[in-house]
Scaffold this motif. Structure first.
Motif, PDB file in Angstrom:
ATOM      1  N   UNK A   1       0.840  -1.197   0.000  1.00  0.00           N
ATOM      2  CA  UNK A   1       0.000   0.000   0.000  1.00  0.00           C
ATOM      3  C   UNK A   1       0.875   1.246   0.000  1.00  0.00           C
ATOM      4  N   UNK A   2       0.377   2.284  -0.628  1.00  0.00           N
ATOM      5  CA  UNK A   2       1.054   3.578  -0.624  1.00  0.00           C
ATOM      6  C   UNK A   2       2.513   3.440  -1.097  1.00  0.00           C
ATOM      7  N   UNK A   3       2.697   2.645  -2.144  1.00  0.00           N
ATOM      8  CA  UNK A   3       4.054   2.436  -2.674  1.00  0.00           C
ATOM      9  C   UNK A   3       4.412   3.635  -3.553  1.00  0.00           C
ATOM     10  N   UNK A   4       5.550   4.236  -3.264  1.00  0.00           N
ATOM     11  CA  UNK A   4       5.892   5.514  -3.868  1.00  0.00           C
ATOM     12  C   UNK A   4       6.895   5.333  -5.014  1.00  0.00           C
ATOM     13  N   UNK A   5       6.527   5.868  -6.156  1.00  0.00           N
ATOM     14  CA  UNK A   5       7.359   5.771  -7.361  1.00  0.00           C
ATOM     15  C   UNK A   5       7.389   7.147  -8.014  1.00  0.00           C
ATOM     16  N   UNK A   6       8.579   7.677  -8.235  1.00  0.00           N
ATOM     17  CA  UNK A   6       8.678   8.973  -8.914  1.00  0.00           C
ATOM     18  C   UNK A   6       8.347   8.787 -10.403  1.00  0.00           C
ATOM     19  N   UNK A   7       7.781   9.830 -10.977  1.00  0.00           N
ATOM     20  CA  UNK A   7       7.377   9.781 -12.380  1.00  0.00           C
ATOM     21  C   UNK A   7       7.821  11.068 -13.074  1.00  0.00           C
TER      22      UNK A   7
ATOM     23  N   UNK B   1      -8.179   2.236 -11.587  1.00  0.00           N
ATOM     24  CA  UNK B   1      -8.044   2.735 -12.950  1.00  0.00           C
ATOM     25  C   UNK B   1      -7.086   3.871 -13.145  1.00  0.00           C
ATOM     26  N   UNK B   2      -6.762   4.618 -12.096  1.00  0.00           N
ATOM     27  CA  UNK B   2      -5.871   5.774 -12.258  1.00  0.00           C
ATOM     28  C   UNK B   2      -5.415   6.280 -10.903  1.00  0.00           C
ATOM     29  N   UNK B   3      -4.299   6.998 -10.920  1.00  0.00           N
ATOM     30  CA  UNK B   3      -3.797   7.692  -9.731  1.00  0.00           C
ATOM     31  C   UNK B   3      -3.329   9.069 -10.151  1.00  0.00           C
ATOM     32  N   UNK B   4      -3.310   9.988  -9.196  1.00  0.00           N
ATOM     33  CA  UNK B   4      -2.809  11.343  -9.438  1.00  0.00           C
ATOM     34  C   UNK B   4      -1.482  11.513  -8.734  1.00  0.00           C
ATOM     35  N   UNK B   5      -0.643  12.333  -9.332  1.00  0.00           N
ATOM     36  CA  UNK B   5       0.682  12.528  -8.759  1.00  0.00           C
ATOM     37  C   UNK B   5       0.609  13.373  -7.490  1.00  0.00           C
ATOM     38  N   UNK B   6       1.598  13.178  -6.660  1.00  0.00           N
ATOM     39  CA  UNK B   6       1.812  13.981  -5.470  1.00  0.00           C
ATOM     40  C   UNK B   6       3.073  14.799  -5.699  1.00  0.00           C
ATOM     41  N   UNK B   7       3.015  16.100  -5.495  1.00  0.00           N
ATOM     42  CA  UNK B   7       4.172  16.972  -5.733  1.00  0.00           C
ATOM     43  C   UNK B   7       5.124  16.872  -4.552  1.00  0.00           C
TER      44      UNK B   7
ATOM     45  N   UNK C   1       9.484  17.628  -3.292  1.00  0.00           N
ATOM     46  CA  UNK C   1      10.560  18.584  -3.512  1.00  0.00           C
ATOM     47  C   UNK C   1      11.356  18.258  -4.763  1.00  0.00           C
ATOM     48  N   UNK C   2      11.554  16.958  -5.083  1.00  0.00           N
ATOM     49  CA  UNK C   2      12.432  16.576  -6.186  1.00  0.00           C
ATOM     50  C   UNK C   2      11.675  16.409  -7.500  1.00  0.00           C
ATOM     51  N   UNK C   3      10.625  15.614  -7.482  1.00  0.00           N
ATOM     52  CA  UNK C   3       9.891  15.338  -8.711  1.00  0.00           C
ATOM     53  C   UNK C   3       8.524  14.789  -8.347  1.00  0.00           C
ATOM     54  N   UNK C   4       7.604  14.740  -9.316  1.00  0.00           N
ATOM     55  CA  UNK C   4       6.286  14.165  -9.002  1.00  0.00           C
ATOM     56  C   UNK C   4       6.405  12.690  -8.627  1.00  0.00           C
ATOM     57  N   UNK C   5       5.490  12.256  -7.769  1.00  0.00           N
ATOM     58  CA  UNK C   5       5.418  10.852  -7.377  1.00  0.00           C
ATOM     59  C   UNK C   5       3.990  10.357  -7.542  1.00  0.00           C
ATOM     60  N   UNK C   6       3.896   9.062  -7.726  1.00  0.00           N
ATOM     61  CA  UNK C   6       2.600   8.412  -7.590  1.00  0.00           C
ATOM     62  C   UNK C   6       2.672   7.482  -6.389  1.00  0.00           C
ATOM     63  N   UNK C   7       1.591   7.472  -5.611  1.00  0.00           N
ATOM     64  CA  UNK C   7       1.488   6.580  -4.463  1.00  0.00           C
ATOM     65  C   UNK C   7       0.443   5.531  -4.838  1.00  0.00           C
ATOM     66  N   UNK C   8       0.920   4.319  -5.049  1.00  0.00           N
ATOM     67  CA  UNK C   8       0.041   3.312  -5.640  1.00  0.00           C
ATOM     68  C   UNK C   8      -0.090   2.088  -4.753  1.00  0.00           C
ATOM     69  N   UNK C   9      -1.098   1.317  -5.047  1.00  0.00           N
ATOM     70  CA  UNK C   9      -1.261  -0.014  -4.483  1.00  0.00           C
ATOM     71  C   UNK C   9      -0.675  -1.010  -5.480  1.00  0.00           C
ATOM     72  N   UNK C  10       0.270  -1.820  -4.994  1.00  0.00           N
ATOM     73  CA  UNK C  10       0.852  -2.848  -5.858  1.00  0.00           C
ATOM     74  C   UNK C  10       0.308  -4.192  -5.401  1.00  0.00           C
TER      75      UNK C  10
END
Length: 715
Positions: free
Chosen positions: A654-660, A686-692, A694-703
């Motif tokens: 849960x809440x797995x963070x991946x920069x995009x 079906x979709x996730x929104x990025x979280x801003x 300091x470095x770059x956008x991230x997505x917090x996803x369920x894997x």
């Protein structure tokens, strides 16, 4: 009866090295005469344009001679028993091979030798018949035997020309008739009858005769699209063994080429594959070799129908939008007595020295790549399949066995090259030349090397120092990833590098990722059979593994049955277990492959830079504790991006963070844990929104557990 000369006795005995010097029309002592040898004939009359002469019987075996004022044209009327037969004399016709043919053959540059060697229906001096040409430089005598001459080697002994090319034109012989070559060695031994090395058709095993075919009259299949093999195009290959893909009827008979043309293209296209690769279709005597021990390199196997029907299969595949790749075996051949082995009583196609000429593992013979005639035979064969049958590429079998002189040999059991090394210099030159000629003649075709070592630049151009192949099978990726997947998930953290390692060299070659027939035989189990855990976990592991494959850089290849999770090893004697598709989990795997293929084809980020390091970027490579990986695939355009995240543990992350690379919405375009595939339906709605950040956008996803997700930006 006159006293017979030694030459006449040789003709009668079928031992004369070139009966054209004695038989047919000749001028001797200022007179023109005709000699004919017709065993069992009791009378022969030569019929000229304006004259008839009965020929004198020189010997009751059937040798006749007599004058003829104008021997440039004549026919023969022969009496057999109480009946007369009119026939043409094959010994009155001119040679078939031109001096230019002999020149090219002698230097090994006759790249269309299949237009001359073999059996060719033709009209010569207004007479229909068949020209036969075969290479046997160490033979004392070669004859054509077949349906048309009672399989009697005395009747159609051939003339020898150039460096041992034997030829004869036999009138009134027709396509469909069977034939072989009867060869007497220099020592006078009579060999077993030999099939034609350049036969275009053959009898169905266990019979071994060659069959006359007008190969030049074969229909041409519809061509595939020009860029079907390009590096920037999707390439997902369905590897098929024609004899066991499907069978029909209560007796489980083979599908014919016509049956296959109706069923295979529709299935492969529906599954989303771009190519079909056929295990060797060249004629072979033993079903259990799967075609990898061919005896008829120029003949589609008769098991499934005629050469014209094979063309129909290729045509149907092309019309369905599929490229056609053939497995090609220039590395070895079987020692069956009717085949190439000791063809003229010597090691002709193979090395005489068994340390060079025999494979210890396979019990087969190794081609002598140092003979220009042998490499000419093989290079022309590669071009033949592309020219005559419209094939789009060749997968070259067992390249490693060709490159190394000590391949699978004990110390002292091999012969070093002239520099004292283990590299097979002649084989290297052959591979480079074949690839060069093939790409020159067919620039939209390709070749792929099954090469399992670290030989450099296999798929790099010859003028760079490479071998010139279009692609190389990535055997290292296959071994490493299958080893990783076979581990219980609790131990995978200790083998995290198995997935990472392939990316260190993923762009050193133009790679194909192969899950081939070799991985589902000989006790290796099926791909599903290698997956650990209970039934649910096994299928989840399989789906995650296939998703990893399609998200990983490199073209794809999958053997038939893998696409629906075959649970047993492949058996070439029976049909694939299609009944498994009645079970939801197997049907789910099939649907996943269908959707992965569609995603791969329609997403440039997943294929356009398959063979270029600019197309890949690690996002998460060090999460061994979670056995999870994330990476970014890139297309040629900046907006073409796809994030792939794979979780190889049975726990939901849960809440797995991946920069995009882009802020905004990222759509989940494929989730291997979806219920439609047999999964638990854990995902990201079906979709996730990025979280801003300091470095770059991230997505917090369920894997999901034991699953992969693919996400693309909405731009």
């Amino acid at each position: 009866m006159t006293q017979l000369s030694p030459v006449a006795r040789q003709v009668i005995a079928g031992r004369h090295p070139d009966p054209f010097h004695y038989l047919g029309p000749h001028t001797e002592n200022d007179r023109t005469l005709v000699r004919v040898f017709l065993p069992d004939a009791t009378q022969v009359i030569a019929i000229g344009r304006q004259e008839e002469h009965e020929l004198a019987c020189l010997d009751p075996a059937g040798l006749f001679e007599g004058p003829l004022d104008n021997p440039s044209y004549y026919r023969l009327r022969a009496r057999y028993g109480n009946g007369d037969v009119e026939l043409e004399d094959p010994y009155r016709f001119p040679p078939v091979l031109s001096e230019f043919d002999l020149y090219l053959l002698g230097e090994g540059n006759h790249l269309r030798l299949y237009d001359k060697l073999g059996a060719h229906p033709m009209t010569l001096e207004g007479v229909d018949g068949v020209a036969f040409v075969v290479w046997a430089p160490n033979a004392q005598r070669v004859s054509v035997v077949g349906d048309f001459n009672l399989w009697d080697g005395r009747r159609h002994a051939m003339r020898v020309r150039g460096n041992g090319y034997w030829e004869i034109f036999i009138p009134n012989v027709q396509p469909g008739q069977k034939y072989k070559y009867e060869i007497v060695t220099r020592s006078g031994a009579l060999l077993p009858l030999k099939s034609d090395p350049v036969a275009f058709a053959a009898e169905i095993r266990p019979a071994t005769a060659s069959v006359i075919l007008d190969a030049a009259a074969l229909p041409q299949p519809t061509p595939a699209r020009d860029n079907i093999n390009a590096l920037d195009q999707p390439m997902s290959i369905y590897e098929v063994h024609l004899g066991s893909w499907r069978r029909k009827g209560p007796q489980a008979e083979w599908l014919t080429y016509r049956d296959l043309a109706e069923q295979l293209p529709a299935y492969a296209a529906d599954m989303g594959f771009t190519h079909v690769e056929l295990l060797p279709v060249m004629e072979h005597p033993f079903d259990g070799s799967w075609g990898y021990q061919p005896t008829g390199m120029y003949a589609p196997t008769s098991r499934f129908g005629t050469p014209a029907e094979f063309v129909a299969l290729v045509d149907a595949l092309h019309k369905a939008g599929l490229g056609v790749i053939l497995d090609w075996v220039p590395g070895h051949f079987p020692d069956d007595p009717h085949g190439l082995a000791r063809f003229d009583g010597t090691g002709l196609y193979e090395h005489e020295d068994p340390r060079q000429g025999r494979h210890l593992d396979w019990g087969t013979m190794i081609y002598n790549y140092g003979r220009v005639e042998v490499t000419n035979f093989l290079t022309a064969n590669a071009l033949f399949w592309l020219e005559r049958y419209g094939i789009d590429g060749l997968r070259v079998d067992a390249v490693a066995s060709m490159l190394y002189l000590d391949y699978s040999r004990p110390e002292g059991g091999w012969v070093a090259n002239k520099y004292g090394g283990r590299e097979n210099i002649d084989a290297i030159a052959f591979l480079r030349r074949t690839n060069t000629e093939l790409f020159k003649e067919f620039p939209h075709a390709t070749t792929a090397a099954e090469e399992s070592t670290s030989w450099p630049m296999v798929s790099r151009p010859v003028d760079w120092g490479g071998l010139g192949f279009g692609y190389k099978w990535n055997m290292g990726w296959m071994h490493d990833t299958l080893d990783y997947m076979s581990k219980d998930p609790i131990y995978r953290r200790h083998h995290h590098g198995n997935i990472l390692f392939g990316l260190h060299y993923a762009f050193s070659e133009n790679f194909i990722l192969p899950l081939s027939h070799d991985e589902v035989v000989h006790g290796k189990r099926s791909i599903l059979g290698r997956m650990p855990g209970d039934d649910w976990q096994r299928f989840a592991n399989l789906r995650a593994y296939y998703a990893l494959m399609f998200g990983h850089p490199g073209k794809k290849l999958m053997f038939m049955g893998c696409e629906f999770g075959q649970d047993t090893e492949w058996n070439h004697d029976v049909s694939l277990p299609w009944h498994l598709l009645e079970q939801p989990r197997h049907a789910g795997v099939q649907q996943l492959i269908r959707d992965l293929n569609r995603l791969y084809r329609n997403t440039p980020a997943l294929h356009a830079l398959d063979c270029n390091s600019e197309g890949f970027e690690w996002l998460v490579a060090d999460d061994a504790n979670h056995s999870t990986y994330a990476w970014l695939r890139k297309g040629k355009n900046p907006q073409e991006r796809c994030v792939v995240v794979v979780n190889f543990t049975p726990q939901v992350l849960h809440d797995y963070r991946v920069r995009v690379p882009f802020a905004g919405t990222w759509r989940e375009v494929l989730n291997s844990d979806a219920a439609v595939y047999g999964g638990s339906n854990v995902g990201n709605a079906g979709a996730v929104s990025t979280v801003v950040t300091r470095d770059s956008p991230e997505i917090h996803i369920v894997v999901p557990p034991l699953a992969a997700v693919f996400l693309v930006p909405e731009i």
